[in-house]
Write a protein that holds these residues in place. Structure first.
Motif, PDB file in Angstrom:
ATOM      1  N   GLU A 199      14.580  13.275  -5.120  1.00 39.84           N
ATOM      2  CA  GLU A 199      14.769  14.087  -6.296  1.00 39.84           C
ATOM      3  C   GLU A 199      16.076  13.400  -6.760  1.00 39.84           C
ATOM      4  O   GLU A 199      15.665  13.869  -7.842  1.00 39.84           O
ATOM      5  N   LEU A 200      16.930  12.540  -5.797  1.00 40.10           N
ATOM      6  CA  LEU A 200      18.047  11.760  -6.852  1.00 40.10           C
ATOM      7  C   LEU A 200      17.178  10.900  -7.488  1.00 40.10           C
ATOM      8  O   LEU A 200      17.639  10.912  -9.159  1.00 40.10           O
ATOM      9  N   VAL A 201      16.627   9.908  -7.403  1.00 37.86           N
ATOM     10  CA  VAL A 201      15.502   9.155  -8.158  1.00 37.86           C
ATOM     11  C   VAL A 201      14.783   9.607  -9.733  1.00 37.86           C
ATOM     12  O   VAL A 201      15.077   8.922 -10.614  1.00 37.86           O
ATOM     13  N   CYS A 202      14.278  10.585  -9.699  1.00 36.82           N
ATOM     14  CA  CYS A 202      13.823  11.469 -10.113  1.00 36.82           C
ATOM     15  C   CYS A 202      14.549  11.126 -11.216  1.00 36.82           C
ATOM     16  O   CYS A 202      14.140  11.950 -12.530  1.00 36.82           O
ATOM     17  N   ARG A 203      15.606  12.667 -11.288  1.00 41.82           N
ATOM     18  CA  ARG A 203      16.869  12.681 -12.121  1.00 41.82           C
ATOM     19  C   ARG A 203      17.108  11.745 -12.574  1.00 41.82           C
ATOM     20  O   ARG A 203      17.513  11.702 -13.626  1.00 41.82           O
ATOM     21  N   GLU A 204      17.673  10.109 -11.620  1.00 44.87           N
ATOM     22  CA  GLU A 204      18.107   9.359 -12.694  1.00 44.87           C
ATOM     23  C   GLU A 204      16.636   8.715 -13.196  1.00 44.87           C
ATOM     24  O   GLU A 204      17.519   8.516 -14.448  1.00 44.87           O
ATOM     25  N   LEU A 205      15.520   8.485 -13.066  1.00 40.41           N
ATOM     26  CA  LEU A 205      14.805   8.365 -14.041  1.00 40.41           C
ATOM     27  C   LEU A 205      13.988   9.401 -15.637  1.00 40.41           C
ATOM     28  O   LEU A 205      13.393   8.814 -15.810  1.00 40.41           O
ATOM     29  N   GLY A 206      14.430  10.483 -14.929  1.00 38.92           N
ATOM     30  CA  GLY A 206      14.504  11.682 -15.989  1.00 38.92           C
ATOM     31  C   GLY A 206      12.979  11.218 -16.350  1.00 38.92           C
ATOM     32  O   GLY A 206      11.914  12.468 -16.767  1.00 38.92           O
ATOM     33  N   VAL A 207      12.186  11.883 -14.843  1.00 35.97           N
ATOM     34  CA  VAL A 207      11.184  12.508 -13.952  1.00 35.97           C
ATOM     35  C   VAL A 207      11.316  13.540 -13.410  1.00 35.97           C
ATOM     36  O   VAL A 207      11.646  13.419 -12.538  1.00 35.97           O
ATOM     37  N   LYS A 208      10.294  14.770 -13.600  1.00 38.29           N
ATOM     38  CA  LYS A 208      10.405  15.957 -12.392  1.00 38.29           C
ATOM     39  C   LYS A 208       9.102  15.709 -11.672  1.00 38.29           C
ATOM     40  O   LYS A 208       8.649  14.950 -11.252  1.00 38.29           O
ATOM     41  N   PRO A 209       9.842  16.352  -9.966  1.00 45.77           N
ATOM     42  CA  PRO A 209       9.582  16.178  -8.724  1.00 45.77           C
ATOM     43  C   PRO A 209       7.860  16.209  -9.035  1.00 45.77           C
ATOM     44  O   PRO A 209       7.295  15.315  -8.322  1.00 45.77           O
ATOM     45  N   ALA A 210       6.831  17.579  -9.698  1.00 45.19           N
ATOM     46  CA  ALA A 210       5.973  17.901  -9.854  1.00 45.19           C
ATOM     47  C   ALA A 210       5.327  16.704 -10.430  1.00 45.19           C
ATOM     48  O   ALA A 210       4.176  16.560 -10.581  1.00 45.19           O
ATOM     49  N   GLU A 211       5.477  15.601 -11.831  1.00 41.67           N
ATOM     50  CA  GLU A 211       4.932  14.339 -12.086  1.00 41.67           C
ATOM     51  C   GLU A 211       4.846  13.401 -10.433  1.00 41.67           C
ATOM     52  O   GLU A 211       5.083  12.175 -11.439  1.00 41.67           O
ATOM     53  N   ALA A 212       5.411  13.465  -9.845  1.00 43.58           N
ATOM     54  CA  ALA A 212       5.444  12.610  -8.865  1.00 43.58           C
ATOM     55  C   ALA A 212       3.802  12.754  -8.105  1.00 43.58           C
ATOM     56  O   ALA A 212       3.928  13.719  -7.559  1.00 43.58           O
ATOM     57  N   LEU A 213       3.680  11.367  -7.741  1.00 46.22           N
ATOM     58  CA  LEU A 213       2.682  11.449  -6.273  1.00 46.22           C
ATOM     59  C   LEU A 213       3.445  11.246  -5.245  1.00 46.22           C
ATOM     60  O   LEU A 213       4.292   9.770  -5.664  1.00 46.22           O
ATOM     61  N   ALA A 214       3.571  11.497  -3.590  1.00 47.19           N
ATOM     62  CA  ALA A 214       3.776  10.872  -2.875  1.00 47.19           C
ATOM     63  C   ALA A 214       3.552   9.714  -1.817  1.00 47.19           C
ATOM     64  O   ALA A 214       2.359  11.125  -1.567  1.00 47.19           O
TER      65      ALA A 214
END
Length: 269
Positions: A199-214
């Motif tokens: 979540e912290l990295v997503c904020r740093e990179l300007g990406v929403k968690p919903a836009e991430a695949l884990a």
């Protein structure tokens, strides 16, 4: 534009094969994703130096989530975005027990991670930051410990029985029971979590968690798989992890990461 802007990957049992090597098929798929504009983030129970080596092979500069989320650090300038420390009393008790028992243990203190000498290990050839120590407890006073990682089914059961009740509110006991490798426990600060690191990295990179695949393979990855837009478990994961994921990829020894990147990110037929 690919449907996901970021791919978060566990290392052991996921991106790396069973010999802890990076298969070229996975590296090729991730380079294609990066070329398409997708960010790749590594999230591991291991220490920063090991994650940095894998990031170098992939030529990525995104923040690294290490020690199960206790450290989030940028390779580009070495800045720590987060660093949470382990309870000092717990660290000393567990590491002393591990020293006495001879368990396979990795204790991260400052920039160093200490390990026990094993047959075939050549200290001069160890990755940067990894050092051999006869007794890891002797190094705990150098700086606050970040994490203690202990492998072995017996070790996991004994640590859980002896310390979980006493320290359960003062530390995070991440107990993992992989399907094809020894069980292990990661001891960290109670707020350390891969999901929080992502979540912290997503904020740093300007990406929403919903836009991430884990992607992951163990209990340490569960929260991260569930908070991302899509969670993919490896086929070598325990059943509980596979049931919690949106999809199951082939095993880590079968190029599962490459399969998932092709299917869900690059939309390859």
């Amino acid at each position: 534009m690919p449907p996901f802007k970021l791919i978060a990957l566990d290392l052991d049992g996921t991106l790396l094969d069973s010999s802890l090597k990076l298969p070229e098929v996975n590296a090729k798929a991730l380079r294609a994703a990066v070329a398409a504009g997708v960010q790749v983030v590594l999230a591991t129970s291991r220490w920063y130096g090991l994650a940095l080596r894998t990031a170098g092979r992939l030529e990525i500069q995104t923040p690294l989530i290490c020690s199960n989320g206790a450290i989030v650090k940028r390779p580009s300038d070495g800045k720590e975005l987060l660093h949470l420390y382990l309870d000092e009393e717990l660290a000393r008790e567990v590491v002393t027990l591990a020293d006495d028992a001879g368990w396979e243990t990795y204790t991260t203190v400052g920039e160093a991670t200490y390990m026990r000498m094993r047959p075939g290990i050549i200290p001069e050839r160890l990755p940067a930051g990894l050092q051999v120590a006869d007794r890891q407890a002797d190094h705990l006073g150098e700086r606050p410990a970040t994490s203690v990682l202990v492998f072995g089914n017996e070790a996991v059961e004994e640590i859980s029985a002896r310390f979980l009740g006493k320290y359960g509110e003062r530390a995070h006991f991440s107990i993992n029971r992989p399907a094809n490798s020894p069980h292990y426990v990661v001891l960290t600060h109670p707020q350390a979590e891969k999901a929080a690191g992502l979540e912290l990295v997503c904020r740093e990179l300007g990406v929403k968690p919903a836009e991430a695949l884990a992607m992951g393979d163990s209990e340490s990855d569960l929260a991260m798989l569930q908070m991302a837009g899509m969670g993919v478990a490896m086929d070598n994961s325990p059943e509980g992890v596979k049931q919690a994921a949106a999809a199951v990829a082939p095993a880590n020894d079968e190029g599962g990461v490459a399969w998932a990147v092709g299917k869900f990110v690059l939309d390859e037929a």
